[in-house]
Enzyme design. Sequence first.
Site, mmCIF file in Angstrom:
data_model
loop_
_atom_site.group_PDB
_atom_site.id
_atom_site.type_symbol
_atom_site.label_atom_id
_atom_site.label_comp_id
_atom_site.label_asym_id
_atom_site.label_seq_id
_atom_site.Cartn_x
_atom_site.Cartn_y
_atom_site.Cartn_z
ATOM 1 N N LYS A 140 48.252 43.783 41.150
ATOM 2 C CA LYS A 140 46.794 43.854 41.173
ATOM 3 C C LYS A 140 46.329 44.089 39.752
ATOM 4 O O LYS A 140 46.593 45.143 39.172
ATOM 5 C CB LYS A 140 46.362 45.009 42.089
ATOM 6 C CG LYS A 140 44.867 45.002 42.360
ATOM 7 C CD LYS A 140 44.477 46.002 43.420
ATOM 8 C CE LYS A 140 44.226 47.356 42.818
ATOM 9 N NZ LYS A 140 43.414 48.222 43.703
ATOM 10 N N GLN A 157 35.123 49.260 46.841
ATOM 11 C CA GLN A 157 35.302 49.102 45.393
ATOM 12 C C GLN A 157 35.770 47.698 44.973
ATOM 13 O O GLN A 157 35.363 47.185 43.934
ATOM 14 C CB GLN A 157 36.318 50.141 44.932
ATOM 15 C CG GLN A 157 36.694 50.115 43.465
ATOM 16 C CD GLN A 157 37.671 51.239 43.133
ATOM 17 O OE1 GLN A 157 37.283 52.375 42.936
ATOM 18 N NE2 GLN A 157 38.947 50.924 43.088
ATOM 19 N N GLU A 158 36.652 47.092 45.787
ATOM 20 C CA GLU A 158 37.262 45.831 45.354
ATOM 21 C C GLU A 158 37.363 44.831 46.494
ATOM 22 O O GLU A 158 37.791 45.171 47.592
ATOM 23 C CB GLU A 158 38.682 46.099 44.810
ATOM 24 C CG GLU A 158 38.677 47.121 43.698
ATOM 25 C CD GLU A 158 40.084 47.477 43.185
ATOM 26 O OE1 GLU A 158 41.053 46.824 43.597
ATOM 27 O OE2 GLU A 158 40.165 48.412 42.391
ATOM 28 N N GLU A 170 43.334 48.583 51.287
ATOM 29 C CA GLU A 170 43.825 49.700 50.471
ATOM 30 C C GLU A 170 42.888 50.904 50.606
ATOM 31 O O GLU A 170 41.671 50.738 50.684
ATOM 32 C CB GLU A 170 43.890 49.235 49.010
ATOM 33 C CG GLU A 170 44.431 50.281 48.041
ATOM 34 C CD GLU A 170 44.443 49.755 46.602
ATOM 35 O OE1 GLU A 170 44.600 48.532 46.398
ATOM 36 O OE2 GLU A 170 44.274 50.569 45.674
ATOM 37 N N LYS A 222 51.074 52.785 40.113
ATOM 38 C CA LYS A 222 50.406 52.819 38.808
ATOM 39 C C LYS A 222 51.199 53.742 37.892
ATOM 40 O O LYS A 222 51.342 54.941 38.196
ATOM 41 C CB LYS A 222 48.991 53.366 38.963
ATOM 42 C CG LYS A 222 48.028 52.445 39.714
ATOM 43 C CD LYS A 222 46.779 53.211 40.099
ATOM 44 C CE LYS A 222 45.649 52.311 40.572
ATOM 45 N NZ LYS A 222 44.559 53.102 41.194
ATOM 46 N N SER A 224 38.267 55.668 39.498
ATOM 47 C CA SER A 224 38.342 56.287 40.836
ATOM 48 C C SER A 224 39.717 56.926 40.970
ATOM 49 O O SER A 224 40.559 56.495 41.737
ATOM 50 C CB SER A 224 38.125 55.240 41.923
ATOM 51 O OG SER A 224 39.138 54.261 41.888
ATOM 52 N N ASP A 238 46.952 54.238 47.781
ATOM 53 C CA ASP A 238 46.825 54.391 46.322
ATOM 54 C C ASP A 238 46.538 55.859 46.003
ATOM 55 O O ASP A 238 47.461 56.633 45.722
ATOM 56 C CB ASP A 238 45.722 53.453 45.818
ATOM 57 C CG ASP A 238 45.333 53.686 44.367
ATOM 58 O OD1 ASP A 238 46.086 54.358 43.651
ATOM 59 O OD2 ASP A 238 44.261 53.198 43.934
ATOM 60 N N HIS A 284 33.183 50.860 39.993
ATOM 61 C CA HIS A 284 33.475 49.857 38.965
ATOM 62 C C HIS A 284 32.291 48.940 38.674
ATOM 63 O O HIS A 284 32.404 47.998 37.896
ATOM 64 C CB HIS A 284 34.669 48.992 39.376
ATOM 65 C CG HIS A 284 35.948 49.762 39.488
ATOM 66 N ND1 HIS A 284 37.089 49.251 40.043
ATOM 67 C CD2 HIS A 284 36.273 51.020 39.079
ATOM 68 C CE1 HIS A 284 38.060 50.154 40.003
ATOM 69 N NE2 HIS A 284 37.589 51.237 39.423
ATOM 70 N N SER A 292 41.276 50.512 36.107
ATOM 71 C CA SER A 292 40.002 49.878 35.772
ATOM 72 C C SER A 292 39.709 49.934 34.272
ATOM 73 O O SER A 292 39.052 49.053 33.728
ATOM 74 C CB SER A 292 38.865 50.516 36.572
ATOM 75 O OG SER A 292 38.895 51.918 36.438
ATOM 76 N N GLU A 320 36.426 45.307 36.121
ATOM 77 C CA GLU A 320 37.677 44.559 36.251
ATOM 78 C C GLU A 320 37.454 43.051 36.217
ATOM 79 O O GLU A 320 38.307 42.277 36.654
ATOM 80 C CB GLU A 320 38.407 44.986 37.533
ATOM 81 C CG GLU A 320 38.799 46.465 37.473
ATOM 82 C CD GLU A 320 39.722 46.899 38.599
ATOM 83 O OE1 GLU A 320 39.985 46.102 39.517
ATOM 84 O OE2 GLU A 320 40.194 48.047 38.550
ATOM 85 N N ASP A 334 39.993 46.891 48.584
ATOM 86 C CA ASP A 334 40.359 48.269 48.247
ATOM 87 C C ASP A 334 39.099 49.089 48.448
ATOM 88 O O ASP A 334 38.147 48.979 47.666
ATOM 89 C CB ASP A 334 40.856 48.383 46.800
ATOM 90 C CG ASP A 334 41.157 49.836 46.410
ATOM 91 O OD1 ASP A 334 41.100 50.717 47.310
ATOM 92 O OD2 ASP A 334 41.443 50.086 45.221
ATOM 93 N N HIS A 394 47.236 47.658 37.685
ATOM 94 C CA HIS A 394 46.532 48.076 36.463
ATOM 95 C C HIS A 394 45.617 49.265 36.785
ATOM 96 O O HIS A 394 45.615 49.768 37.908
ATOM 97 C CB HIS A 394 45.690 46.902 35.948
ATOM 98 C CG HIS A 394 44.559 46.555 36.880
ATOM 99 N ND1 HIS A 394 43.466 45.832 36.509
ATOM 100 C CD2 HIS A 394 44.363 46.873 38.200
ATOM 101 C CE1 HIS A 394 42.645 45.710 37.544
ATOM 102 N NE2 HIS A 394 43.174 46.323 38.563
#
Length: 428
Positions: free
Chosen positions: A394, A169-170, A291, A343, A48, A318, A161, A373, A213, A248, A371
Site C-alpha cells: 500500500k 480515510q482511504e 482495513e 509499517k 492517523s 493496522d 489525509h 501518509s 497520499e 481503510d 508506506h
Amino acid sequence: MGSLPRVPGTIIAVKARQVLDSRGNPTVEAEVLTTSSVGRASVPSGASTGTHEAVELRDGDEKRFHGKGVLKAVHNVNEKIGPRLKGLDSGDQQKIDRLMIGLDGTANKGKIGANAILAVSMASARAAANSEPKSLFSHLREARNYTLPVPMMNVINGGEHAGNELAIQEFLIEPVGAKSCTEAIRMGSEVYQSLKSVLISKYGRSAINVGDEGGFAPPLRMTRDALSALAEAIHKSGHGGKVRMGVDAAASTFYDEKSEHYRIDGKELKSDRLEDYYVSLKDEYDLLTIEDPFHEEAFDAFASLTKRVGRGTQVIGDDIYVTNVKRMRKGIEKEATNAVLIKLNQIGTVSETEEAIELAQKAKWSVAVSHRSGETEDPFIAHLATAFASEFIKTGAPARGERVAKYNELLRIEEELGSKALYAGRKF
Ligand code: PGA
Ligand code: ZN
C-alpha cells in the site's frame, strides 16, 4: 607494518541529517558508511497513528518547524548510535538492531527515538546490500523466485489525509487480475486517470485536488458516493472484473470514546450497526479488503466482522497491531483479522518488522507492506514487500513523487527478476 585487513561491509561511520518529508515536516535520514559501501535511508511519518506505535522523537522547540524538528534524533544517531556501531558487520541486522534497542532501553523506543533507530537500521541493510553487491530485496531474503505484491492504490483520500468530510480515510483500487505487477501499475494508473474525469463530470474541477497520499479529495461526505465513483472509473477504464476495491476506515479517527459511537456518513453508529454497514458495502462493491474497521482496541468487533466476511475479504489490522508481535499474537488468538498491515516505523527496526511478517505468515494471514501518509522518496518498502512475498503493497495513488518512487522501484525489480518474478494477484 601493513594496516589490518579491511573486511568488506564493516561499519566505519554513521551519520544522520534532518530532511523534509512529503508534508514538508522534518524527518531523519541516515547514512551508514562501510569499508566497501554506503547505505542511505530515510523514515516516514504517519498522521492517523496508532496509540501503541513506537515513538517518533521530535524536538518540541516551537521556534523551529513548529516543534516538529528532529535534531535530537539526528544527534542521537551521530553521538549515541554511531560510535557503538563502528566495527560491526553491516549485514548483521539482528545484532545492529538489538544493540540500538538495548541502547534505548524503553519499550517504545522513546528515548533515542524510533525515527533515529529505524533510519540507521534501514541504512545498514542498504549498506550491506551495496557491499555484496546485491539488490536490497535479495539481501533481505535470498530466494529462488520472488512474488511481487498487488498494489493497493489509495485514489480517494478522506479522514485525516484530506480536507473533505469523508469519514473513511482511504478508498483503494487493487488490480488483482493483472498478469504482473507492472501490468497492475498500468491498470491502476489508467483507473486513476478515468477517476479524474468521472469526478470532474460529477462534482466539478475542485474535486480533483489531491490529498496527502496523492488520491483525489472530492468534497464528498458519503462513503457510497466515493465507492460509486470508483466503481464507475474501473468500468470506464475497461478493467472491470480485474481491479477490485478496498477501504481503510482508520476507524479510531471517527470513534467517539465517550458515547462509544462511530461518526460516519452523518450518522452515529454503535459497533454492531457499523459491522452491518461494512457487510452491506462489501456485498454491494465486492470489497476485497477492509482495513481498521473499528477502533484500535476493539479486538472482538474485528473478530465478529472477520467471521462474517473473512472467507472472501481481507480484514486488515493496522492501528490495532502497529506491527507489534505482542499485539498480533492477541489478534491471532482471537481470530480478530485475517490480514495485517506492516509499517517499519510503527515498530522501529528492520529485524522486528521481518519478525512481524513471519509471524503473520505462520498464522496464514495476508500481509500488506505499507508506506505512511508522510513519506520520503526512499523506496525501501518495495524491496521489503518483494523479499517477503507480501500479498499487497500500500503506497498511495500512482501520483506524487514520494508515492510513485515505490511503484517505479517495483517496475525495476520486476524487470530485474524477469522470469523469476511471480505476481501475488493470482491468489485472489
Ligand atoms: P498514516 O495512514 O500513515 O497517516 O497512519 C496510513 C494508514 O492508516 O494506513
Ligand atoms: Zn491504516
